[in-house]
Design a protein around this motif. Sequence first.
Motif, PDB file in Angstrom:
ATOM      1  N   GLY A 107       0.828  -1.206   0.000  1.00 30.99           N
ATOM      2  CA  GLY A 107       0.000   0.000   0.000  1.00 30.99           C
ATOM      3  C   GLY A 107       0.856   1.247   0.000  1.00 30.99           C
ATOM      4  N   GLU A 108       0.253   2.335   0.443  1.00 33.70           N
ATOM      5  CA  GLU A 108       0.908   3.641   0.328  1.00 33.70           C
ATOM      6  C   GLU A 108       1.650   4.026   1.612  1.00 33.70           C
ATOM      7  OE1 GLU A 108      -1.639   6.576  -1.457  1.00 33.70           O
ATOM      8  OE2 GLU A 108      -0.869   8.146  -0.136  1.00 33.70           O
ATOM      9  N   ALA A 109       0.895   4.236   2.661  1.00 41.29           N
ATOM     10  CA  ALA A 109       1.483   4.725   3.915  1.00 41.29           C
ATOM     11  C   ALA A 109       0.476   4.506   5.033  1.00 41.29           C
ATOM     12  CB  ALA A 109       1.802   6.214   3.794  1.00 41.29           C
ATOM     13  N   PRO A 110       0.956   4.417   6.261  1.00 45.90           N
ATOM     14  CA  PRO A 110       0.024   4.262   7.380  1.00 45.90           C
ATOM     15  C   PRO A 110      -0.898   5.474   7.499  1.00 45.90           C
ATOM     16  CG  PRO A 110       2.312   3.942   8.092  1.00 45.90           C
ATOM     17  CD  PRO A 110       2.358   4.472   6.696  1.00 45.90           C
ATOM     18  N   GLY A 111      -2.122   5.225   7.911  1.00 46.51           N
ATOM     19  CA  GLY A 111      -3.041   6.302   8.271  1.00 46.51           C
ATOM     20  C   GLY A 111      -3.113   6.389   9.794  1.00 46.51           C
ATOM     21  N   GLU A 114      -3.438   2.954  11.605  1.00 47.86           N
ATOM     22  CA  GLU A 114      -2.210   2.173  11.492  1.00 47.86           C
ATOM     23  C   GLU A 114      -1.107   2.764  12.384  1.00 47.86           C
ATOM     24  OE1 GLU A 114      -4.013   3.303   8.840  1.00 47.86           O
ATOM     25  OE2 GLU A 114      -4.936   1.368   8.336  1.00 47.86           O
ATOM     26  N   PRO A 120      -0.234  -2.383   9.426  1.00 42.32           N
ATOM     27  CA  PRO A 120      -0.801  -1.800   8.212  1.00 42.32           C
ATOM     28  C   PRO A 120      -2.239  -2.254   7.946  1.00 42.32           C
ATOM     29  CG  PRO A 120       0.828  -3.482   7.649  1.00 42.32           C
ATOM     30  CD  PRO A 120       0.841  -3.340   9.142  1.00 42.32           C
ATOM     31  N   PHE A 121      -2.964  -1.410   7.279  1.00 44.33           N
ATOM     32  CA  PHE A 121      -4.319  -1.735   6.804  1.00 44.33           C
ATOM     33  C   PHE A 121      -5.229  -2.306   7.904  1.00 44.33           C
ATOM     34  CE2 PHE A 121      -2.188  -1.347   2.676  1.00 44.33           C
ATOM     35  CZ  PHE A 121      -3.135  -0.615   1.972  1.00 44.33           C
ATOM     36  N   ALA A 125     -10.085   1.310   5.083  1.00 45.07           N
ATOM     37  CA  ALA A 125      -9.531   0.744   3.850  1.00 45.07           C
ATOM     38  C   ALA A 125      -8.970  -0.647   4.139  1.00 45.07           C
ATOM     39  CB  ALA A 125      -8.439   1.654   3.288  1.00 45.07           C
ATOM     40  N   ASN A 148       3.568  -1.266   3.394  1.00 45.74           N
ATOM     41  CA  ASN A 148       3.384  -0.011   2.680  1.00 45.74           C
ATOM     42  C   ASN A 148       4.728   0.488   2.150  1.00 45.74           C
ATOM     43  OD1 ASN A 148       0.522   0.738   3.123  1.00 45.74           O
ATOM     44  ND2 ASN A 148       1.112   0.712   5.291  1.00 45.74           N
ATOM     45  N   HIS A 222      -6.399   1.296  -5.065  1.00 45.82           N
ATOM     46  CA  HIS A 222      -6.227   1.310  -3.619  1.00 45.82           C
ATOM     47  C   HIS A 222      -7.598   1.145  -2.950  1.00 45.82           C
ATOM     48  CE1 HIS A 222      -5.307   2.698   0.396  1.00 45.82           C
ATOM     49  NE2 HIS A 222      -4.026   2.597   0.094  1.00 45.82           N
TER      50      HIS A 222
HETATM   51  N1  URA Z   1      -3.716   2.954   3.426  1.00 44.00           N
HETATM   52  C1  URA Z   1      -2.517   2.448   3.095  1.00 44.00           C
HETATM   53  O1  URA Z   1      -2.007   2.669   1.998  1.00 44.00           O
HETATM   54  N2  URA Z   1      -1.884   1.719   3.976  1.00 44.00           N
HETATM   55  C2  URA Z   1      -2.363   1.437   5.180  1.00 44.00           C
HETATM   56  O2  URA Z   1      -1.701   0.731   5.927  1.00 44.00           O
HETATM   57  C3  URA Z   1      -3.625   1.950   5.515  1.00 44.00           C
HETATM   58  C4  URA Z   1      -4.281   2.706   4.626  1.00 44.00           C
END
Ligand code: URA
Length: 255
Positions: A107-111, A114, A120-121, A125, A148, A222
């Motif tokens: 994925g992209e990055a922690p929100g 997270e 993650p995730f 989402a 991520n 995503h």
């Molecule tokens: N979106 C992401 O790209 N990664 C995460 O871990 C959570 C949301």
Amino acid sequence: MNPEERYLSAIKDAQALVQQLAQGPRKTATLSPEVAEMLAGLSVAAGETTAVPSASPAPATAPPGANTSLRDLAEIVRGCQQCSLHETRTQTVFGVGNENADLVFVGEAPGADEDAQGEPFVGKAGQLLTDIITKGMKMRREDVYICNVLKCRPPNNRNPNPAEMSCCEPYLIQQLAQIKPKVICALGGVAAKCLLQTEDGVGRLRGQWHNYQGIPLRVTYHPAYLLRTPSDKGKTWADIQEVMKVLSGEISPQI
Ligand code: URA
Ligand code: URA
């Protein structure tokens, strides 16, 4: 470990990381003056007699063969201060799942969720991704590996900037090199951009197989985008079905 052993171990980890980076798509790494100075300082403190990096930013290339375990890498990431995101994170979010997984989702990055939980995730989402894995693919979340591009949350969930991405990319490269999955699924444009070194968007990249270091890679939307655009869920399901065909051995993409 005594302090000297700790220093030597840190140097070994850093060397391994640089070597691993050299095996990745870019072949070069640039040390920031701060990191170069830190590494030089570590060596001196440990009484190392071998050459140390100069304090000026210098491209570093290293021969292949490095091997930093995921556990050691997670520890390095935990202490990472290479970009300013370390100032605002609650904790790093390294990755979760089976370290021998056949499938890795990137994925992209922690929100916010997270960042709070260190996994993650796990937010909204994340629930959709979990549903895709469990209800769609009939697998368990623990069977796959999930990570991520960025290991730290960008404030207010803004997009990662190029500097943050290039700081964090070596960690992802190393994770994938350790896991050696059969298939990689890039979730969204940021993961695709990082892994495929392309500026193309998801709409253009999805629907075909790509090659990441000899591993078949599929790009799909995503899950956060799918929550906003449920009409595209069918396209992601089509992508996931292709991923499943590779996992089951039904197809071997020519990449
Ligand atoms: N979106 C992401 O790209 N990664 C995460 O871990 C959570 C949301
Ligand atoms: N753009 C992205 O970055 N990700 C998606 O999933 C869709 C569009």
